[in-house]
Each structure stands twice: as structure tokens, then as C-alpha cells.
Write a protein that holds these residues in place. Structure first.
Motif, PDB file in Angstrom:
ATOM      1  N   THR A 259      11.721  12.346 -10.366  1.00 30.92           N
ATOM      2  CA  THR A 259      11.315  13.172  -9.055  1.00 30.92           C
ATOM      3  C   THR A 259      11.340  12.292  -7.754  1.00 30.92           C
ATOM      4  OG1 THR A 259       9.148  13.632  -9.458  1.00 30.92           O
ATOM      5  CG2 THR A 259      10.674  15.135 -10.200  1.00 30.92           C
ATOM      6  N   ASN A 260      10.607  11.350  -7.996  1.00 28.30           N
ATOM      7  CA  ASN A 260      10.244  10.365  -7.017  1.00 28.30           C
ATOM      8  C   ASN A 260      10.452   9.062  -7.498  1.00 28.30           C
ATOM      9  OD1 ASN A 260       8.830   9.042  -5.031  1.00 28.30           O
ATOM     10  ND2 ASN A 260       7.293  10.634  -4.871  1.00 28.30           N
ATOM     11  N   LEU A 261      11.307   8.076  -6.755  1.00 26.83           N
ATOM     12  CA  LEU A 261      11.592   6.841  -7.091  1.00 26.83           C
ATOM     13  C   LEU A 261      10.154   5.877  -6.691  1.00 26.83           C
ATOM     14  CD1 LEU A 261      15.231   6.413  -5.683  1.00 26.83           C
ATOM     15  CD2 LEU A 261      14.655   6.048  -8.182  1.00 26.83           C
ATOM     16  N   ALA A 262       9.475   6.317  -5.956  1.00 30.82           N
ATOM     17  CA  ALA A 262       8.570   5.441  -5.431  1.00 30.82           C
ATOM     18  C   ALA A 262       7.287   5.795  -6.621  1.00 30.82           C
ATOM     19  CB  ALA A 262       7.946   6.054  -4.024  1.00 30.82           C
ATOM     20  N   ASP A 263       7.325   6.347  -7.568  1.00 28.65           N
ATOM     21  CA  ASP A 263       6.345   6.478  -8.498  1.00 28.65           C
ATOM     22  C   ASP A 263       6.639   5.534  -9.495  1.00 28.65           C
ATOM     23  OD1 ASP A 263       5.148   8.824  -7.287  1.00 28.65           O
ATOM     24  OD2 ASP A 263       6.049  10.246  -8.754  1.00 28.65           O
ATOM     25  N   GLY A 264       7.713   4.988  -9.850  1.00 30.68           N
ATOM     26  CA  GLY A 264       8.276   4.014 -10.633  1.00 30.68           C
ATOM     27  C   GLY A 264       8.268   2.516  -9.848  1.00 30.68           C
ATOM     28  N   ALA A 265       7.676   2.587  -8.824  1.00 32.28           N
ATOM     29  CA  ALA A 265       7.803   1.025  -7.909  1.00 32.28           C
ATOM     30  C   ALA A 265       6.502   0.304  -8.500  1.00 32.28           C
ATOM     31  CB  ALA A 265       8.084   1.270  -6.576  1.00 32.28           C
ATOM     32  N   VAL A 266       6.453  -1.038  -8.451  1.00 26.95           N
ATOM     33  CA  VAL A 266       5.556  -1.879  -8.470  1.00 26.95           C
ATOM     34  C   VAL A 266       4.211  -1.428  -7.650  1.00 26.95           C
ATOM     35  CG1 VAL A 266       4.795  -4.274  -8.879  1.00 26.95           C
ATOM     36  CG2 VAL A 266       7.118  -3.725  -9.787  1.00 26.95           C
ATOM     37  N   GLN A 267       3.282  -1.508  -8.408  1.00 20.60           N
ATOM     38  CA  GLN A 267       1.907  -1.496  -7.383  1.00 20.60           C
ATOM     39  C   GLN A 267       0.953  -2.413  -7.701  1.00 20.60           C
ATOM     40  OE1 GLN A 267       0.348   2.465  -8.103  1.00 20.60           O
ATOM     41  NE2 GLN A 267       2.400   3.595  -7.991  1.00 20.60           N
ATOM     42  N   PHE A 268      -0.039  -2.665  -6.743  1.00 18.00           N
ATOM     43  CA  PHE A 268      -0.868  -3.839  -6.843  1.00 18.00           C
ATOM     44  C   PHE A 268      -1.886  -3.404  -8.145  1.00 18.00           C
ATOM     45  CE2 PHE A 268       0.346  -4.942  -2.697  1.00 18.00           C
ATOM     46  CZ  PHE A 268       0.449  -6.178  -2.768  1.00 18.00           C
ATOM     47  N   SER A 269      -1.995  -4.099  -9.017  1.00 18.95           N
ATOM     48  CA  SER A 269      -2.983  -3.673 -10.332  1.00 18.95           C
ATOM     49  C   SER A 269      -3.251  -4.871 -10.983  1.00 18.95           C
ATOM     50  CB  SER A 269      -1.940  -2.837 -11.098  1.00 18.95           C
ATOM     51  OG  SER A 269      -2.668  -2.538 -12.452  1.00 18.95           O
ATOM     52  N   THR A 270      -4.511  -5.146 -11.554  1.00 16.84           N
ATOM     53  CA  THR A 270      -4.826  -6.069 -12.242  1.00 16.84           C
ATOM     54  C   THR A 270      -4.510  -6.230 -13.528  1.00 16.84           C
ATOM     55  OG1 THR A 270      -7.033  -5.002 -12.807  1.00 16.84           O
ATOM     56  CG2 THR A 270      -6.999  -6.650 -10.897  1.00 16.84           C
ATOM     57  N   THR A 271      -4.082  -5.057 -14.144  1.00 12.19           N
ATOM     58  CA  THR A 271      -3.365  -5.001 -15.496  1.00 12.19           C
ATOM     59  C   THR A 271      -1.923  -4.802 -15.499  1.00 12.19           C
ATOM     60  OG1 THR A 271      -3.864  -2.505 -15.571  1.00 12.19           O
ATOM     61  CG2 THR A 271      -5.706  -4.108 -16.388  1.00 12.19           C
ATOM     62  N   ASN A 272      -1.206  -4.834 -16.422  1.00 17.69           N
ATOM     63  CA  ASN A 272       0.252  -4.897 -16.390  1.00 17.69           C
ATOM     64  C   ASN A 272       0.556  -4.106 -17.692  1.00 17.69           C
ATOM     65  OD1 ASN A 272      -0.298  -6.803 -18.314  1.00 17.69           O
ATOM     66  ND2 ASN A 272       1.522  -8.138 -17.718  1.00 17.69           N
ATOM     67  N   LEU A 273      -0.235  -2.966 -18.237  1.00 17.73           N
ATOM     68  CA  LEU A 273       0.130  -2.291 -19.340  1.00 17.73           C
ATOM     69  C   LEU A 273       1.261  -1.437 -19.125  1.00 17.73           C
ATOM     70  CD1 LEU A 273      -0.362  -1.060 -22.200  1.00 17.73           C
ATOM     71  CD2 LEU A 273      -1.779   0.614 -21.031  1.00 17.73           C
ATOM     72  N   THR A 274       1.684  -0.774 -17.850  1.00 20.26           N
ATOM     73  CA  THR A 274       2.732  -0.036 -17.769  1.00 20.26           C
ATOM     74  C   THR A 274       3.881  -0.751 -16.918  1.00 20.26           C
ATOM     75  OG1 THR A 274       2.201   0.684 -15.570  1.00 20.26           O
ATOM     76  CG2 THR A 274       1.302   1.900 -17.323  1.00 20.26           C
ATOM     77  N   GLN A 275       4.927  -0.409 -16.890  1.00 18.24           N
ATOM     78  CA  GLN A 275       6.093  -1.271 -16.066  1.00 18.24           C
ATOM     79  C   GLN A 275       5.833  -1.578 -14.889  1.00 18.24           C
ATOM     80  OE1 GLN A 275       9.935   0.646 -17.009  1.00 18.24           O
ATOM     81  NE2 GLN A 275      11.150  -1.115 -16.956  1.00 18.24           N
ATOM     82  N   SER A 276       5.162  -0.598 -14.102  1.00 21.23           N
ATOM     83  CA  SER A 276       4.824  -0.722 -12.907  1.00 21.23           C
ATOM     84  C   SER A 276       3.650  -1.445 -12.314  1.00 21.23           C
ATOM     85  CB  SER A 276       4.843   0.720 -12.043  1.00 21.23           C
ATOM     86  OG  SER A 276       3.933   1.476 -12.822  1.00 21.23           O
ATOM     87  N   GLY A 277       3.111  -1.973 -13.329  1.00 24.92           N
ATOM     88  CA  GLY A 277       1.839  -2.725 -13.279  1.00 24.92           C
ATOM     89  C   GLY A 277       2.076  -4.198 -12.939  1.00 24.92           C
ATOM     90  N   LEU A 278       1.509  -4.852 -11.730  1.00 22.98           N
ATOM     91  CA  LEU A 278       1.782  -6.107 -11.496  1.00 22.98           C
ATOM     92  C   LEU A 278       1.251  -6.952 -12.283  1.00 22.98           C
ATOM     93  CD1 LEU A 278       3.283  -8.180  -9.616  1.00 22.98           C
ATOM     94  CD2 LEU A 278       1.579  -7.706  -8.092  1.00 22.98           C
ATOM     95  N   GLY A 279      -0.403  -6.832 -12.241  1.00 27.41           N
ATOM     96  CA  GLY A 279      -1.092  -7.852 -13.333  1.00 27.41           C
ATOM     97  C   GLY A 279      -1.624  -8.895 -12.462  1.00 27.41           C
ATOM     98  N   ILE A 280      -2.797  -9.358 -12.963  1.00 28.12           N
ATOM     99  CA  ILE A 280      -3.528 -10.231 -11.904  1.00 28.12           C
ATOM    100  C   ILE A 280      -2.999 -11.755 -12.101  1.00 28.12           C
ATOM    101  CG2 ILE A 280      -5.036 -10.999 -14.121  1.00 28.12           C
ATOM    102  CD1 ILE A 280      -5.955 -10.763 -10.603  1.00 28.12           C
TER     103      ILE A 280
END
Length: 598
Positions: A259-280
Motif C-alpha cells: 500500500t505504501n512504497l515508503a514503508d519498505g524503504a531503508v530507515q536509520f536503525s542500529t539493528t538490521n533484522l528487517t530488510q529495511s534496517g540499515l544497521g550500525i
């Protein structure tokens, strides 16, 4: 002496990378559990289908005669066909879902790690940095997500280091440096994961453009690249022919639309468990490389190129890009691309390579050992952190599957919403599913699931999208299967037998038909009708998801369903196989001659 030292260093590097791979797999090896992710049952069905083709010798390139409830659904012909058969053969050899997962995870981590190491050494990055960089790369979520969620994009990311080697050769602008490896890489990606191939070609474009501008022999350079484009098409002729045949004659149901492409975009995150998590780890690398390029962009044109393209890919993978607006302008991206984070692997490798080149330049120019050792310590620390985060992600998914509840597990980090909607058959508990995954019959756990895979089913309605697909599939295929006996024949067609107690009534058959599907009932070939009027004994029609409806005779009925591939597909398959044999043979000879000259 110098050669022996180089060989010893390379051997040690390989051992360290392999040790990192085993550490990554240690938790799953210790538990002996299969890891279930969001896409597990989709891919396991198509891999099981090809495995059973090897076991029974009853081959069908188009129809799913063993997976997907033996529905005849076309999947593998449109989704990495050769890789599907390769993985199916591996499952046929291992005869175990657990060992299949371990073997494929070992393969994807090892190839990704050694490929990254080879890339870094090709760029003359020193041994220590190259090994640490390889461990960082193989530990990222765009590689380990195959382990935790069965995401197939990771197979493309596994081949990405080899693609970047080709891109760097393109950058030189020399026809002599353009080899058949360009076509081989693209061909492998097309036979593995088409979206990865498309994004890889996008990555090649800026390298090719700059190479062409820099080239002193532009026509020779262009001809060599064009020859590779033609060869890549020949290597993948089977895929293009099948794609054309199925899509030109059918209107298919696409993969699920976000429904929203932005929800699956990469976000700043210290962890990278999900596909969109950047990781530290990647956050640190991207930040430091950005600072280096800002203050030292003149030191290396190659580094500047890698970093520029890498930041462009990072931009379009992240929430910084206006994906909400793009989704409104190009709605097909919502089911074709789905998750912009799929660009992250390309950004990650490009920026990691640039970062290592930057440190390599610093180390070569610094005379103080303290600064050099600090650089090694930084990269070593990042490698250890990346590895530990990768292990942690696997542990989280194992716990999510088997430790958090007695109910059948959620299927991946995105799957919490699926359980209340009835993902599994009634009575399937955590323990039952675990036992079924270790059963001798590989199809047992696949039948525990009732959630349908509707990708590439025919859409015979006039609607752009069909609603209620899960319920329709369940009624027409899953629950309906128990009324029919299915047998795969030696020629790859499917035979169904059933008993009809009511005179000449219209029955719903748990098989899917496409335009080139042939249906024979009680020895008589049926013809499709699109009308809702009276169905004659020599006609059949299709439901909204393509399931066959016929007027069956009283008593025992026998139906044979087959797919009649067009003549040009057979030719394309032959061309593809011959092209692979000749290309790999010639490339092997070129490597042998090159090594002899060295």
C-alpha cells in the motif's frame, strides 16, 4: 618465495572467511531446527517441485505438478528457472529441509564472502582489510535474509561482488578488458532473480557511460559490450521465451501489492533484522566514507565513482527518496518493486568498497604505525560487530519460530499479522510443524499451510486486481484437493480421477489452466468457453483464478491436464543450454591461457 607467501595469505584469508560462515550457522546447527521466514513456503514449494521432477523423472518446465498443491500453477518458468532446478537437485540430494537450509546458507554466505574478498583484492586492498570487508559483507541483512526469511533477493546479492568486478572493468573503457563475464553475470542473475538482474544493469549503466567517454577506441569498446548484451539474451533465451509465451497470452495476478512504497524503504536503525534496517555497521561505514569523499575526492577517481553511484543507490533505497509520490505516478512499482530497500545491497557493497579503498590509501600514506593499527582495529571491530549482529538476527528468528509460543510459528519478522488470519491448517501446533519439517516426506510441512500463493495465477476477470484470493484459492484448490486423486504421468502431464455421483453436473477441478493448457476429459479434448451459459460436455471454463470447471459424467471421470509450450520455446531452451556450454567452456579456456602466461 613471493608466490608461496601470496598463496599462504590467500589460504589463511579463505579459512578466516569460512570460520565466520560457520559461526553464522552455529546456532541453527546446534538446534537442528528449520528456520521459517515470510517467503519460506513460497520458495520451498517451487524447489520441492523441481526436486520431485528429479526423483520421478517426470519433468514439466511450466506446470507445478508437485508443489503448490499440485495445481499446475506456473511459477518456476517465470522466476529463476535454472536456479530453481539447481536448488531442487540439491534438495533431491539432501532429502531434508534442515540440511537443504544449512547447505544453501553455507553456499550463499561462502560465495558472497569469497566474492567480496576477490573484489577487494582485485582493487589491491591489503589482505587484512579485504578479509574484514568480506566478513562485513556476508554478515549484512541483504545476505543473511535468505537464512532468516527465505528472501530470494539475497541470491542476487551473493553474485553482486562479481558484477561489481565487471563494472570496474567497464570503467576502464578498454575493449580488451570487456570479457564474456559481463554476459555470464547478467545471465546468471536472470536465471536466479530477475529484479536483481534489472538493478544490476542499472548499476552497470554509469560505469559503461564513463568508460565509453574515456575510451580511446569507442567503437571497439561499444561492439564488445553489445556482443555481451546479445550473449546475455542468448544465455537467458529460455526465460524470455517462457515470459513472452505466458504473459502475451494470459493476464496474470501479480505478487502482492504494497500500500505504501515508503514503508519498505531503508530507515536509520542500529539493528538490521528487517530488510529495511540499515544497521550500525553500515551507518558507520557510510558516514565515514561520506566524510572522506568530501575532503579527499581528488585522491582517487575510482573511489569517487564507486561512492557516487553507491550514494545514489542508497538515496533511492531510503525514505529520503519520495516513494509515496512515485507510487502514485507509477503504481506498478507497488507489486513489481514492493520494497525500495532492495537497492540497499548495491549501495552497501559500493560504499563498503569505497570505504576500504579510502582506508587503504590512508594506510599506504601514513608513516605512523599507531594510525595504521587504528585503521585495522576499526575495520576489525566493524567485522566482529557485523558478524555478531548476523548471528543475533538468526537467533531472533529461531526464537520467533520455535520458542515464543506453543502455536505454529509466525513466518518471519513481517508475519505477526498472518497468524490470526489462519496461516496453518487447524490443529497444527509448534511441535507438530517442527516434526513435519523433519519428516521423510518433504511435502508434509508444505501441506500444513493453508495460506495460498497466488502469484502468477491467471486473472480471468475484468478487474485489475482480484479480491478474496486467499479464500478463493482455499475453496477451489486447497480444500477441493481431497476429492480428487492426482497422478503425474511420464510425459509431465497431470492425471486426475474422481467419482461423480450426480448426473452431468458442473464440477470445480483443483487445477489451474492457462491459454496454452490442454484439457482432456475421459479421452476427449475440451475447448475453453468464456460464457456463463450452459457448459457442454466438450467445453471447460476457468474461475476467477483460472481453476478448471467442467461438466462431468456420472460415475468415474478421468482428466489429463498438460501445457503445450510453443515451438519457439523449445528452440529457445536449446539455444540457451548450448550458449551456456560454449560460453563457460570458452571462458574457462581463456582463464587457463591467462594463468599460463602469468
Amino acid at each position: 618465495m613471493k608466490v608461496e607467501r601470496k598463496n599462504w595469505q590467500t589460504g589463511l584469508a579463505i579459512l578466516i572467511i569460512m570460520a565466520a560462515v560457520l559461526i553464522m550457522l552455529s546456532l541453527q546447527l546446534a538446534t537442528g531446527d528449520v528456520i521459517i521466514g515470510y517467503d519460506t513456503f513460497f520458495h520451498f514449494n517451487r524447489i520441492y517441485d523441481t526436486a520431485m521432477q528429479f526423483q520421478t523423472h517426470h519433468f514439466n518446465y511450466f506446470m507445478s505438478n508437485f508443489g503448490y498443491r499440485q495445481s499446475g500453477q506456473i511459477v518456476n518458468a517465470l522466476y529463476g528457472p535454472y536456479m530453481a532446478y539447481l536448488l531442487g537437485f540439491l534438495l533431491f540430494l539432501t532429502k531434508s529441509w534442515f540440511w537443504f537450509e544449512i547447505t544453501t546458507a553455507f553456499g550463499i554466505l561462502t560465495i558472497a564472502g569469497l566474492g567480496a574478498y576477490g573484489l577487494f583484492r582485485k582493487l589491491r586492498i591489503n589482505q587484512g582489510l579485504a578479509v574484514a570487508g568480506a566478513i562485513i559483507y556476508l554478515s549484512q541483512n541483504f545476505i543473511t535474509y535468505w537464512i532468516t526469511s527465505s528472501a530470494f533477493l539475497d541470491w542476487g546479492a551473493m553474485l553482486l561482488p562479481f558484477a561489481l568486478m565487471v563494472a570496474i572493468d567497464l570503467l576502464a573503457g578498454s575493449a580488451a578488458k570487456v570479457h564474456f563475464t559481463l554476459a555470464i553475470v547478467v545471465g546468471l542473475l536472470l536465471e536466479t532473480h530477475v529484479l536483481s538482474a534489472v538493478i544490476t544493469v542499472l548499476m552497470f549503466l554509469p560505469f559503461f557511460i564513463v568508460g565509453w567517454i574515456r575510451s580511446l577506441t569507442k567503437w571497439a569498446y561499444f561492439k564488445k559490450v553489445a556482443a555481451n548484451v546479445i550473449l546475455a539474451c542468448l544465455l537467458s533465451a529460455n526465460y524470455f521465451a517462457a515470459f513472452y509465451n505466458v504473459f502475451i497470452n494470459n493476464r496474470l495476478i501479480p505478487p502482492f501489492r504494497v500500500t505504501n512504497l515508503a514503508d519498505g524503504a531503508v530507515q536509520f536503525s542500529t539493528t538490521n533484522l528487517t530488510q529495511s534496517g540499515l544497521g550500525i555497521v553500515l551507518m558507520v561505514i557510510i558516514s565515514l566514507q561520506g566524510l572522506f569523499i568530501i575532503f579527499n575526492f581528488k585522491l582517487s577517481r575510482l573511489n569517487l565513482m564507486l561512492t557516487t553511484v553507491g550514494f545514489l543507490f542508497y538515496l533511492i533505497s531510503s525514505t529520503l527518496f519520495p516513494w509515496n509520490q512515485i507510487g502514485k505516478i507509477l503504481p506498478d512499482f507497488q507489486d513489481f518493486l514492493q520494497f525500495p530497500s532492495r537497492f540497499l545491497a548495491f549501495a552497501g557493497l559500493l560504499l563498503l568498497t569505497g570505504f576500504l579503498l579510502s582506508l587503504n590509501q590512508f594506510i599506504a600514506n601514513w608513516s605512523q604505525s599507531l594510525l595504521k593499527n587504528s585503521s585495522y582495529a576499526l575495520v576489525g571491530l566493524l567485522a566482529v560487530m557485523a558478524l555478531m549482529l548476523g548471528v543475533k538476527n538468526i537467533k531472533i528468528q529461531l526464537d520467533n519460530n520455535w520458542q515464543m509460543t506453543a502455536h505454529a510459528p509466525q513466518v518471519g519478522v513481517y508475519g505477526a499479522h498472518l497468524f490470526p488470519n489462519g496461516f496453518y491448517q487447524s490443529g497444527i501446533s509448534n511441535q507438530r510443524l517442527k516434526q513435519d519439517f523433519h519428516a521423510a516426506n518433504l511435502v508434509t510441512p508444505l501441506n500444513d499451510v493453508i495460506r495460498a500463493t497466488t502469484d502468477y495465477l491467471p486473472n480471468t476477470t475484468k478487474q485489475a486486481t482480484v479480491s478474496g484470493l486467499q479464500d478463493q484459492y482455499r475453496k477451489q484448490i486447497t480444500d477441493n484437493n481431497r476429492n480428487y486423486h492426482k497422478q503425474v504421468l511420464a510425459n509431465g502431464s497431470m492425471q486426475l480421477t474422481w467419482k461423480n455421483n450426480q448426473a452431468a453436473r458442473v464440477v470445480q477441478i483443483p487445477m489451474v489452466a492457462y491459454r496454452d493448457t490442454q484439457v482432456r476429459l475421459n479421452g476427449k479434448e475440451l475447448h475453453e468457453t468464456n460464457t456463463d451459459e450452459h457448459l457442454s460436455p466438450d467445453q471447460y471454463r476457468r474461475s476467477d483464478i483460472g481453476a478448471i470447471q467442467v461438466r462431468a459424467a456420472t460415475g468415474k471421470n478421468r482428466m489429463v491436464v498438460s501445457y503445450q509450450a510453443p515451438w519457439y520455446f523449445t528452440g529457445a531452451l536449446f539455444v540457451s543450454l548450448l550458449a551456456w556450454i560454449l560460453t563457460l567452456g570458452l571462458e574457462l579456456l581463456r582463464k587457463i591461457r591467462k594463468n599460463r602466461l602469468v
